[in-house]
Design a protein around this motif. Structure first.
Motif, PDB file in Angstrom:
ATOM      1  N   ILE A  45       6.631   1.860   4.787  1.00  0.00           N
ATOM      2  CA  ILE A  45       7.856   1.935   4.454  1.00  0.00           C
ATOM      3  C   ILE A  45       8.985   1.028   5.221  1.00  0.00           C
ATOM      4  O   ILE A  45       9.712   0.200   4.524  1.00  0.00           O
ATOM      5  N   LEU A  46       8.688   1.052   6.366  1.00  0.00           N
ATOM      6  CA  LEU A  46       9.477   0.002   7.181  1.00  0.00           C
ATOM      7  C   LEU A  46       9.080  -1.407   6.970  1.00  0.00           C
ATOM      8  O   LEU A  46       9.793  -2.173   7.188  1.00  0.00           O
ATOM      9  N   ALA A  47       7.980  -1.704   6.826  1.00  0.00           N
ATOM     10  CA  ALA A  47       7.447  -3.213   6.514  1.00  0.00           C
ATOM     11  C   ALA A  47       8.225  -3.505   5.219  1.00  0.00           C
ATOM     12  O   ALA A  47       8.495  -4.664   5.086  1.00  0.00           O
ATOM     13  N   GLY A  48       8.338  -2.661   4.231  1.00  0.00           N
ATOM     14  CA  GLY A  48       8.823  -2.873   2.882  1.00  0.00           C
ATOM     15  C   GLY A  48      10.408  -3.311   3.075  1.00  0.00           C
ATOM     16  O   GLY A  48      10.921  -4.231   2.457  1.00  0.00           O
ATOM     17  N   TRP A  49      10.882  -2.312   3.845  1.00  0.00           N
ATOM     18  CA  TRP A  49      12.476  -2.557   4.230  1.00  0.00           C
ATOM     19  C   TRP A  49      12.687  -4.045   4.928  1.00  0.00           C
ATOM     20  O   TRP A  49      13.515  -4.693   4.489  1.00  0.00           O
ATOM     21  N   PHE A  50      11.717  -4.176   5.902  1.00  0.00           N
ATOM     22  CA  PHE A  50      11.938  -5.581   6.763  1.00  0.00           C
ATOM     23  C   PHE A  50      11.848  -6.739   5.980  1.00  0.00           C
ATOM     24  O   PHE A  50      12.735  -7.629   5.949  1.00  0.00           O
ATOM     25  N   LEU A  51      10.806  -6.651   4.911  1.00  0.00           N
ATOM     26  CA  LEU A  51      10.626  -8.079   3.962  1.00  0.00           C
ATOM     27  C   LEU A  51      11.618  -7.908   2.870  1.00  0.00           C
ATOM     28  O   LEU A  51      11.752  -9.107   2.269  1.00  0.00           O
ATOM     29  N   ARG A  52      12.514  -6.947   2.705  1.00  0.00           N
ATOM     30  CA  ARG A  52      13.268  -7.130   1.747  1.00  0.00           C
ATOM     31  C   ARG A  52      14.674  -8.010   2.191  1.00  0.00           C
ATOM     32  O   ARG A  52      15.335  -8.645   1.618  1.00  0.00           O
ATOM     33  N   PHE A  53      14.775  -8.184   3.808  1.00  0.00           N
ATOM     34  CA  PHE A  53      15.566  -9.244   4.387  1.00  0.00           C
ATOM     35  C   PHE A  53      15.161 -10.691   4.211  1.00  0.00           C
ATOM     36  O   PHE A  53      15.739 -11.563   4.690  1.00  0.00           O
ATOM     37  N   LEU A  54      13.933 -10.689   3.798  1.00  0.00           N
ATOM     38  CA  LEU A  54      13.340 -12.177   3.970  1.00  0.00           C
ATOM     39  C   LEU A  54      13.111 -12.747   2.666  1.00  0.00           C
ATOM     40  O   LEU A  54      12.813 -11.947   1.630  1.00  0.00           O
ATOM     41  N   PRO A  55      12.931 -14.064   2.192  1.00  0.00           N
ATOM     42  CA  PRO A  55      12.353 -14.591   1.020  1.00  0.00           C
ATOM     43  C   PRO A  55      11.021 -14.138   0.786  1.00  0.00           C
ATOM     44  O   PRO A  55      10.437 -13.595   1.553  1.00  0.00           O
ATOM     45  N   SER A  56      10.710 -14.100  -0.540  1.00  0.00           N
ATOM     46  CA  SER A  56       9.323 -13.739  -0.992  1.00  0.00           C
ATOM     47  C   SER A  56       8.360 -14.355  -0.065  1.00  0.00           C
ATOM     48  O   SER A  56       8.212 -15.838  -0.105  1.00  0.00           O
ATOM     49  N   ILE A  57       7.351 -13.753   0.515  1.00  0.00           N
ATOM     50  CA  ILE A  57       6.214 -14.274   1.237  1.00  0.00           C
ATOM     51  C   ILE A  57       5.388 -15.255   0.446  1.00  0.00           C
ATOM     52  O   ILE A  57       4.852 -16.306   0.864  1.00  0.00           O
ATOM     53  N   LYS A  58       5.039 -14.746  -0.855  1.00  0.00           N
ATOM     54  CA  LYS A  58       4.114 -15.621  -1.681  1.00  0.00           C
ATOM     55  C   LYS A  58       4.682 -16.790  -2.198  1.00  0.00           C
ATOM     56  O   LYS A  58       3.841 -17.841  -2.463  1.00  0.00           O
ATOM     57  N   SER A  59       5.867 -16.641  -2.456  1.00  0.00           N
ATOM     58  CA  SER A  59       6.579 -17.866  -3.328  1.00  0.00           C
ATOM     59  C   SER A  59       7.258 -18.839  -2.443  1.00  0.00           C
ATOM     60  O   SER A  59       7.515 -20.043  -2.624  1.00  0.00           O
ATOM     61  N   ALA A  60       7.919 -18.187  -1.359  1.00  0.00           N
ATOM     62  CA  ALA A  60       8.966 -19.063  -0.466  1.00  0.00           C
ATOM     63  C   ALA A  60       7.869 -19.351   0.923  1.00  0.00           C
ATOM     64  O   ALA A  60       8.177 -19.043   1.876  1.00  0.00           O
ATOM     65  N   VAL A  61       6.965 -20.256   0.498  1.00  0.00           N
ATOM     66  CA  VAL A  61       6.078 -20.551   1.809  1.00  0.00           C
ATOM     67  C   VAL A  61       6.707 -21.577   2.765  1.00  0.00           C
ATOM     68  O   VAL A  61       6.408 -21.450   3.936  1.00  0.00           O
ATOM     69  N   GLY A  62       8.022 -22.032   2.145  1.00  0.00           N
ATOM     70  CA  GLY A  62       8.623 -22.905   3.313  1.00  0.00           C
ATOM     71  C   GLY A  62       9.100 -22.071   4.736  1.00  0.00           C
ATOM     72  O   GLY A  62       9.498 -22.516   5.388  1.00  0.00           O
ATOM     73  N   PHE A  63       9.560 -20.747   4.268  1.00  0.00           N
ATOM     74  CA  PHE A  63       9.951 -19.963   5.363  1.00  0.00           C
ATOM     75  C   PHE A  63       8.934 -19.959   6.507  1.00  0.00           C
ATOM     76  O   PHE A  63       9.571 -19.617   7.691  1.00  0.00           O
ATOM     77  N   SER A  64       7.926 -19.777   6.182  1.00  0.00           N
ATOM     78  CA  SER A  64       6.767 -19.755   7.457  1.00  0.00           C
ATOM     79  C   SER A  64       6.700 -20.915   7.969  1.00  0.00           C
ATOM     80  O   SER A  64       6.372 -21.106   9.282  1.00  0.00           O
ATOM     81  N   PHE A  65       6.586 -22.231   7.223  1.00  0.00           N
ATOM     82  CA  PHE A  65       6.502 -23.553   7.844  1.00  0.00           C
ATOM     83  C   PHE A  65       7.635 -24.281   8.158  1.00  0.00           C
ATOM     84  O   PHE A  65       7.397 -25.348   8.652  1.00  0.00           O
ATOM     85  N   ALA A  66       8.808 -23.906   8.145  1.00  0.00           N
ATOM     86  CA  ALA A  66      10.131 -24.698   8.113  1.00  0.00           C
ATOM     87  C   ALA A  66      11.196 -23.674   8.502  1.00  0.00           C
ATOM     88  O   ALA A  66      12.193 -24.032   8.256  1.00  0.00           O
ATOM     89  N   LEU A  88       0.823  -1.163  -0.029  1.00  0.00           N
ATOM     90  CA  LEU A  88       0.072   0.005  -0.106  1.00  0.00           C
ATOM     91  C   LEU A  88       0.852   1.260   0.106  1.00  0.00           C
ATOM     92  O   LEU A  88       0.316   2.273  -0.018  1.00  0.00           O
ATOM     93  N   GLN A  89       2.058   1.287  -0.147  1.00  0.00           N
ATOM     94  CA  GLN A  89       3.044   2.118   0.092  1.00  0.00           C
ATOM     95  C   GLN A  89       2.754   3.423  -0.995  1.00  0.00           C
ATOM     96  O   GLN A  89       2.690   4.508  -0.702  1.00  0.00           O
ATOM     97  N   ASP A  90       2.681   2.986  -2.315  1.00  0.00           N
ATOM     98  CA  ASP A  90       2.383   3.894  -3.315  1.00  0.00           C
ATOM     99  C   ASP A  90       1.119   4.541  -3.162  1.00  0.00           C
ATOM    100  O   ASP A  90       0.835   5.736  -3.187  1.00  0.00           O
ATOM    101  N   ASP A  91       0.083   3.653  -2.844  1.00  0.00           N
ATOM    102  CA  ASP A  91      -1.350   4.491  -2.607  1.00  0.00           C
ATOM    103  C   ASP A  91      -1.066   5.505  -1.520  1.00  0.00           C
ATOM    104  O   ASP A  91      -1.815   6.559  -1.550  1.00  0.00           O
ATOM    105  N   LEU A  92      -0.790   5.048  -0.407  1.00  0.00           N
ATOM    106  CA  LEU A  92      -0.568   5.951   0.958  1.00  0.00           C
ATOM    107  C   LEU A  92       0.334   7.320   0.567  1.00  0.00           C
ATOM    108  O   LEU A  92      -0.146   8.438   0.835  1.00  0.00           O
ATOM    109  N   LEU A  93       1.284   7.097  -0.305  1.00  0.00           N
ATOM    110  CA  LEU A  93       2.151   8.316  -0.530  1.00  0.00           C
ATOM    111  C   LEU A  93       1.356   9.157  -1.260  1.00  0.00           C
ATOM    112  O   LEU A  93       1.447  10.608  -1.292  1.00  0.00           O
TER     113      LEU A  93
END
Length: 270
Positions: free
Chosen positions: A83-104, A35-40
């Motif tokens: 913006i902070l959420a976007g920066w934080f997620l850059r250090f993690l694998p893709s939430i939508k494609s790397a589902v194993g990060f949540s379950f393993a 939602l970053q672009d919409d909020l800006l």
């Protein structure tokens, strides 16, 4: 044997609840960052709109005689969070494609092993059977637990949470069927073999080298979460029982035959 089964069931139940919660939180962060672009763009309001809304939610005036509306402050606050959420997620694998990060995630597995004495991961338990740590009889006893307990956990989330939130946590996981079945099957075997070996071996290697923080194991396994196992570059879930649990709770059906490469592959890889 009874104590062994109860301990395994508690470990799997705790793991499933933490994994669903982690997936929920990461999905909400992903939605917030999107939602970053919409909020800006929405923070720029024309002077006419400002005058029309100025009678509502006015805080103490500034030295120039103007006041900040709470709506504007909320938008600015949400923009900063986005913006902070976007920066934080850059250090993690893709939430939508790397589902194993949540379950393993190793940050979930290792503390649970400290509490209950075992890692609540089905491929890992199969590997421990091959290594002789548990018997075939014990594996046969805990095998249904790894499928039934996460299903009960998903039902709990579905009942207790609003539908909009529960969807983020327990949406079914589906893989592309564009590739041949054998291709995805071999990819699952390869990446899960590396993952299970790393999961069991890396802590021992760290301990030998005098490194007590097992969190570093996540750095070594990090690339595996994004390793593609289908035509859409989705990563392995590393917990094939989750594919069954989430699909059954949401669609009340078995895993389709075309998706079974992602169920059998991790188990054989283990």
């Amino acid at each position: 044997m009874k104590e062994f089964i109860l301990r395994e069931a508690r470990a799997v139940f705790l793991w499933s609840l933490i994994s669903y919660t982690l997936r929920l939180c990461l999905s909400l962060l992903d939605e917030l960052s999107s939602l970053q672009d919409d909020l800006l763009s929405s923070t720029t309001i024309s002077s006419n709109e400002t005058n029309e809304r100025e009678q509502n939610f006015c805080f103490s005036p500034s030295p120039h005689g103007k006041c900040w509306k709470s709506v504007t402050i909320i938008r600015v606050f949400l923009t900063l969070l986005s913006i902070l959420a976007g920066w934080f997620l850059r250090f993690l694998p893709s939430i939508k494609s790397a589902v194993g990060f949540s379950f393993a995630s190793t940050w979930i597995f290792y503390p649970i092993r400290d509490w209950f004495g075992s890692i609540p991961n089905l491929p890992c338990r199969i590997c421990e059977t091959v290594m002789g740590r548990i018997s075939l009889r014990q594996l046969a006893m805990i095998f249904p637990i790894h499928f039934l307990v996460p299903t009960f956990g998903a039902y709990a989330f579905k009942i207790l949470l609003p539908q909009a939130l529960a969807g983020y946590a327990i949406d079914p996981i589906s893989y592309s069927e564009s590739n041949r079945w054998i291709v995805d099957f071999l990819r699952e075997i390869f990446v899960n073999t590396l993952f299970v070996v790393g999961l069991l071996v890396i802590p021992a290697l760290l301990q030998i080298n005098g490194i007590k923080r097992r969190g570093f194991a996540l750095l070594a396994l990090y690339p595996l979460y994004s390793f593609s196992v289908d035509a859409n570059s989705n990563g392995s879930v590393f917990s094939p029982n989750m594919l069954y649990a989430l699909r059954y709770v949401n669609a009340y059906e078995e895993v389709p035959l075309a998706q079974w490469s992602h169920v059998l592959g991790p188990m054989i890889g283990g």
